[in-house]
Design a protein around this motif. Structure first.
Motif, PDB file in Angstrom:
ATOM      1  N   THR A 204       0.805  -1.229   0.000  1.00 33.12           N
ATOM      2  CA  THR A 204       0.000   0.000   0.000  1.00 33.12           C
ATOM      3  C   THR A 204       0.830   1.267   0.000  1.00 33.12           C
ATOM      4  N   GLY A 205       2.134   1.181   0.076  1.00 32.48           N
ATOM      5  CA  GLY A 205       2.992   2.355   0.152  1.00 32.48           C
ATOM      6  C   GLY A 205       3.171   3.043  -1.185  1.00 32.48           C
TER       7      GLY A 205
ATOM      8  N   TYR B 237       7.018  -2.533  -6.488  1.00 33.49           N
ATOM      9  CA  TYR B 237       7.397  -3.740  -5.754  1.00 33.49           C
ATOM     10  C   TYR B 237       6.507  -4.927  -6.124  1.00 33.49           C
ATOM     11  N   THR B 238       5.191  -4.703  -6.151  1.00 30.08           N
ATOM     12  CA  THR B 238       4.301  -5.818  -6.488  1.00 30.08           C
ATOM     13  C   THR B 238       4.454  -6.224  -7.946  1.00 30.08           C
ATOM     14  N   ASN B 239       4.731  -5.274  -8.815  1.00 29.67           N
ATOM     15  CA  ASN B 239       4.962  -5.616 -10.220  1.00 29.67           C
ATOM     16  C   ASN B 239       6.154  -6.571 -10.345  1.00 29.67           C
TER      17      ASN B 239
ATOM     18  N   ASN C 238      -4.651  -2.768   7.258  1.00 23.22           N
ATOM     19  CA  ASN C 238      -4.235  -1.865   6.183  1.00 23.22           C
ATOM     20  C   ASN C 238      -4.025  -2.612   4.870  1.00 23.22           C
ATOM     21  N   ILE C 239      -3.256  -3.679   4.907  1.00 24.66           N
ATOM     22  CA  ILE C 239      -2.945  -4.381   3.658  1.00 24.66           C
ATOM     23  C   ILE C 239      -4.124  -5.203   3.142  1.00 24.66           C
TER      24      ILE C 239
ATOM     25  N   PRO D  63      -3.545   1.370  -8.214  1.00 24.04           N
ATOM     26  CA  PRO D  63      -4.307   2.439  -7.563  1.00 24.04           C
ATOM     27  C   PRO D  63      -3.399   3.301  -6.696  1.00 24.04           C
ATOM     28  N   SER D  64      -3.682   4.581  -6.654  1.00 18.53           N
ATOM     29  CA  SER D  64      -2.944   5.515  -5.799  1.00 18.53           C
ATOM     30  C   SER D  64      -3.913   6.187  -4.845  1.00 18.53           C
ATOM     31  N   GLN D  65      -3.623   6.090  -3.553  1.00 22.63           N
ATOM     32  CA  GLN D  65      -4.424   6.767  -2.536  1.00 22.63           C
ATOM     33  C   GLN D  65      -3.790   8.084  -2.107  1.00 22.63           C
TER      34      GLN D  65
END
Length: 557
Positions: free
Chosen positions: A97-98, A104-106, A168-169, A355-357
């Motif tokens: 979520t950072g 990183y997930t990619n 959170n995650i 997504p960007s929060q």
């Protein structure tokens, strides 16, 4: 998983001694049978996980392979910014979520290498990792506070802080029902100081954390518990899932001569109990898992009426039933599951679509395109509508954008046709200087989205009735590199003026004060979509999106 609110008592003595819990007899399809076809899995870990995977120690890697899982793993020093070093509980938001989580997930989803010594008995089936296992190391069992502390935003290692992190995650996991996330609890330690806190936290993960979670793409396996006593289990046994926690004092039983790394006996017990459980988690997830991120979940709330009226135009009636009122293609408030990243060219090129929060226009989430594009390379974030969309009678597309760097040139693309006869159209926009600090509103008429130069009828406008995919992306020419972030939000069709609620599309006059409108998208790059760019850059930008469109549609067909 969503835990069922009823239980079966299988042994009468469990009522007396406690600590023995069993889920109901498994539903049809929830079996410990391995997958029929190879499934890609990646495991985030450090030394305890490495020992568990290693042939001759825990044998987990080989056993998973024998159960049709193609296993890859991360370790110390792995990945962008050495994110593999960060596996403590407070560090998991960095992954998921950072601000850098998309990168990183990619990398994680596309990892196919080994960072531990284990045998693979099957070949790489290709594609992304579908199962994500992650585990913190044993120091994370030293949680301060009290066993029943509620979630709390705390900087240190504590029961409340750990609960807060996992909540959170979990929000991110809900945006990726096409992935199965497996939480492996941190191993136990020999020190009794915080043993009851660790046990209580892990029981909370197993029993309570997912109680109201609506999907089956997250599961927890209690590695900590099975290492605390030979008679503590988290396993499939006689048609039920047995979760026994009442033996021992919550400290590590299988230590390595005083070291907190679990020894071979404990690791092999873990393998024997975990692998059938993973098969159950997988089969439960596959009962309703999408093969790819869902197509309509984010933009089509259940209570939104379908828009079926004829918009007129030379191409006949349209089909906007897949969109929300007002012609909203995407506002990203439910995530970006419909959008997929593709990239190619140089080996060091990276492109993440997520997504960007931290930056959003109309709500709380936008679409983030984060990229490092090497020379003669490309990246795109694409959405396919298949054969379901027909934009006949609409006038164009509108959206808001921001850029991390002024002057970044990005593409807006439309695709049509079939896999065998793909048609590709594009328009280029140069990010305005003010887009670094404020949202810029763009209205792009279809007549400014033009056919690419190497296809027949080059330079002709797209026919909205033929559009079945759109994309945003970046390309580079020889000797040119690009890096940065483009944010996109509130993507709509122009010409869908009103809906049943009377809502109107945004206009430059009604835009919020912080939004900087562009008078016309074509003014940013003039003369057929790009005279301010060198011809090579323009051609490669178009080629980028066209090639990405071919790959994208073939993958979804």
């Amino acid at each position: 998983m969503k835990r069922k609110p009823w239980y079966i008592l299988i042994i009468a003595i469990a009522l007396l001694v406690g600590g023995l819990r069993a889920e109901p007899t498994l539903a049809q399809g929830e079996t410990p049978t391995p997958p029929a076809e190879p499934v890609k899995l990646v495991f985030i870990h450090h030394s305890c996980g490495e020992n568990w995977l290693t042939d001759g120690d825990g044998d987990l890697g080989r056993t998973l392979s024998e159960n049709n899982y193609f296993v890859s793993d991360t370790n110390y020093g792995w990945g962008p910014d050495s994110i593999g070093d960060a596996t403590d509980i407070p560090e998991w938001p960095q992954w998921f979520t950072g601000p850098e989580s998309a990168r990183y997930t990619n990398a994680l989803y596309n990892e196919s290498g080994q960072n531990s010594s284990y045998t693979r008995t099957i070949s790489d089936p290709g594609g992304e990792n579908r199962i994500i296992m992650f585990k913190s190391c044993f120091p994370n069992s030293n949680l301060e506070g009290n066993p029943n502390d509620p979630p709390a935003s705390e900087p240190d290692y504590s029961v409340g802080g750990a609960k807060y992190v996992y909540n959170n995650i979990l929000a991110y996991f809900g945006t990726r029902p096409d992935k199965l996330f497996i939480v492996i609890t941190a191993p136990a330690v020999q020190d009794r100081t915080y043993a009851q806190n660790a046990r209580a936290f892990n029981e909370w993960l197993v029993n309570d954390w997912l109680a109201d979670y609506p999907y089956h793409n997250v599961a927890v396996w209690d590695f900590h518990n099975i290492l605390t006593h030979p008679d503590n289990h988290h396993r499939y046994q006689d048609g039920i899932i047995e979760y026994t926690t009442n033996h021992g004092n919550g400290t590590l039983y299988y230590d390595s001569d005083g070291d907190n790394h679990p020894r071979r006996e404990g690791n092999q017990k873990a393998t024997a109990e975990f692998v059938p459980m993973l098969n159950i988690f997988y089969n439960r997830w596959m009962a309703d898992a999408p093969a790819s991120p869902p197509e309509t979940e984010e933009e089509t709330p259940a209570d939104v009426p379908e828009i079926e009226e004829d918009m007129g135009g030379e191409s006949g009636g349209n089909n906007l039933a897949g969109f929300a009122p007002g012609g909203v293609i995407a506002d990203f408030e439910a995530g970006t599951n419909n959008w997929e990243a593709f990239w190619g060219g140089g080996a060091d090129t990276t492109f993440a679509c997520s997504p960007s929060q931290s930056v959003a226009h109309g709500g709380g989430i936008s679409l983030s395109l984060e990229f490092e594009i090497t020379p003669e390379s490309w990246g795109t974030c694409s959405r396919s509508f298949g054969g379901e969309a027909n934009f006949a009678g609409t006038q164009g597309i509108s959206f808001y954008y921001r850029s991390s760097v002024p002057g970044l040139v990005f593409d807006v693309d439309a695709n049509g046709g079939t896999d065998e006869n793909r048609t590709s159209y594009y328009h280029q926009i140069e990010a305005a200087p003010e887009s670094v600090d404020a949202w810029v509103y763009v209205e792009l008429p279809w007549e400014q989205v033009l056919r690419v130069e190497w296809e027949e009828n080059a330079g002709t406008p797209v026919d909205p009735a033929q559009i079945n995919g759109i994309a945003f992306g970046v390309g580079t020419a020889t000797g040119e590199s690009k890096s940065g972030i483009i944010w996109i939000d509130d993507v709509r069709l122009l010409g869908v003026e009103t809906v049943e609620s009377g809502e109107e599309l945004p206009s430059e006059e009604s835009a919020p004060e912080e939004v900087v409108p562009e008078e016309a998208a074509s003014e940013e790059v003039e003369d057929s979509g790009g005279s301010s760019l060198c011809p090579g850059s323009m051609a490669l930008g178009a080629m980028t999106m066209a090639l990405a469109g071919v790959v994208f549609f073939r993958r979804r067909s």
